[in-house]
Enzyme design. Sequence first.
Site, mmCIF file in Angstrom:
data_model
loop_
_atom_site.group_PDB
_atom_site.id
_atom_site.type_symbol
_atom_site.label_atom_id
_atom_site.label_comp_id
_atom_site.label_asym_id
_atom_site.label_seq_id
_atom_site.Cartn_x
_atom_site.Cartn_y
_atom_site.Cartn_z
ATOM 1 N N ASP A 1 4.866 -46.538 90.123
ATOM 2 C CA ASP A 1 4.667 -45.319 90.907
ATOM 3 C C ASP A 1 6.001 -44.876 91.492
ATOM 4 O OD1 ASP A 1 4.688 -47.591 92.641
ATOM 5 O OD2 ASP A 1 3.878 -46.351 94.260
ATOM 6 N N GLU B 1 3.307 -49.153 95.192
ATOM 7 C CA GLU B 1 4.423 -49.715 95.963
ATOM 8 C C GLU B 1 4.940 -48.728 96.993
ATOM 9 O OE1 GLU B 1 8.327 -51.175 97.205
ATOM 10 O OE2 GLU B 1 7.890 -49.256 96.287
#
Length: 511
Positions: free
Chosen positions: A102, A169
């Site tokens: 991400d 994250e």
Amino acid sequence: MVAPKAFLDFIDDHGKELIDRLKEAVAIPSVSGDPARREDVKRMAAWLLEQLGRFGVNAEAVPLGEQIVDGTPSDLDLPPILLGRIGADPKKPTVLIYGHYDVQPAQKSDGWTTEPFELHVDYSNDKMTGRGTTDDKGPVLGWVNVLEAHHALGIELPVNLRFCFEGMEESGCEGLDALVAEEAAKGDQGYFDNVDCICISDTCWLNTNTPGLTYGLRGVAYFHVTISGPGADLHSGFGGSVFEPMTDLIALMSKLVTSDARILIPGIYDGVKPASEEEIELYNKIDFSVADVEQAAGGKIAISDDKATVLMGRMRNPSLSLHGIVGASSGVETKTVIPARVTGKFSLRLVPPQTPEDVKIKVETYLRSEFAKLNTKNTLESIRMEGGSAWVEDYKHYNYEAAKNATEVSRLEHSLVGRLPTHFGGPFASPTSSLQEIWLKTPDFFREGGSIPVTLTFAEKLGKNIVLLPMGRGDDGAHSTNEKVNISNYLQGSKLLGAYLYEVAKLAPKT
Ligand SMILES: [Zn+2]
């Protein structure tokens, strides 16, 4: 065992394809913090899963259920964590790789010079710009590039590999802790079976010239201290006739830290070892000057002229910073108000053996006793703390030796200089190019001033040595506009990650 020439050549000869791979990844706007992009985050997971599978990794996407918003499950699914394994040879060490697929949000209007989700490749400046290029799609694909090279060449990997790639994250790692704990508890039956050491490529060098290895991260303890008194905000016409919460709060906050960064809370330095000669030497060797710190800070404000003092202040000593006061008049207008209730915000950066819990007790005891000395009739309503622990790794472990050797030796033994494809025509095409200044050096060993919670998760749940092995440079601008990775860092970095695995195979104790 050193990385075979065929592997290094493969990366050189397929630069264009490897860059195209990054282009595909950057084009998927996997912004985890934006619910509207959740399908893109999942699409990114599927894309990465397919890549891993293509090169022989046995991988699966583990669903994490619904995202919790304000304490309750939402109808938004979390993106999956990808777990994978390749190799189960008991004669080889097993390395666990972590990365995240991400990215931070990005919009051209934020100040990007090119579209953030279109990889812009600038060969003449050795640069690839796009969201995620350095954090963390570039490094994740570095591992995929290593897998592809070995798969295509039919070369056996020197170690067994385990993968853990997450998609939240940048949004608090939701779901990761529980999954890592669950997987670790499965022992030999789980994906983390027989893991010997861990490698995370999700940081950058300190600067733009010298590769680095990170072996420590400071923890954090963030405080909210609230003082109240009047029933409502008062006109300052009351001034002189009542105790004022803001005056009390500022008195308290002024007692936390001196201008030259010494923390005044009794017992706060307990157990924090003074730096040994050897450790000070390590700081003196880092390719990062007081001027670099001042440049990064944007002002000539370093705490000392001594390099080790400044770097240790940032990396290995605890610190306390004042952040703000909630409830205060904050605009530029002249406002004659006595705030009824104010909350002071400050935080400490922690180092071992400090823990957030222990620091909370010390801070609370101190603030209450200092508050009592004020003889005020206001109320110290609450002292709240949120925290995360510090992490410092044994940098003499073979895992670090392997990362260091790969950084130094992969250049010398294989003379990578000038081996990058000449058809790029970039500055790294010639043996006398600037590339020679990169990676011909011993990496800096340093600790980061901030925190990367995932490191702590793995340290706690698996108890294995973790090395933070960066791909990108200090000026990559992770989280910022115009995030980039240098082409040379992406390609040489792919070699570095591969070479690291060979060094682990060489150095890990035989079982
Ligand atoms: Zn990252």
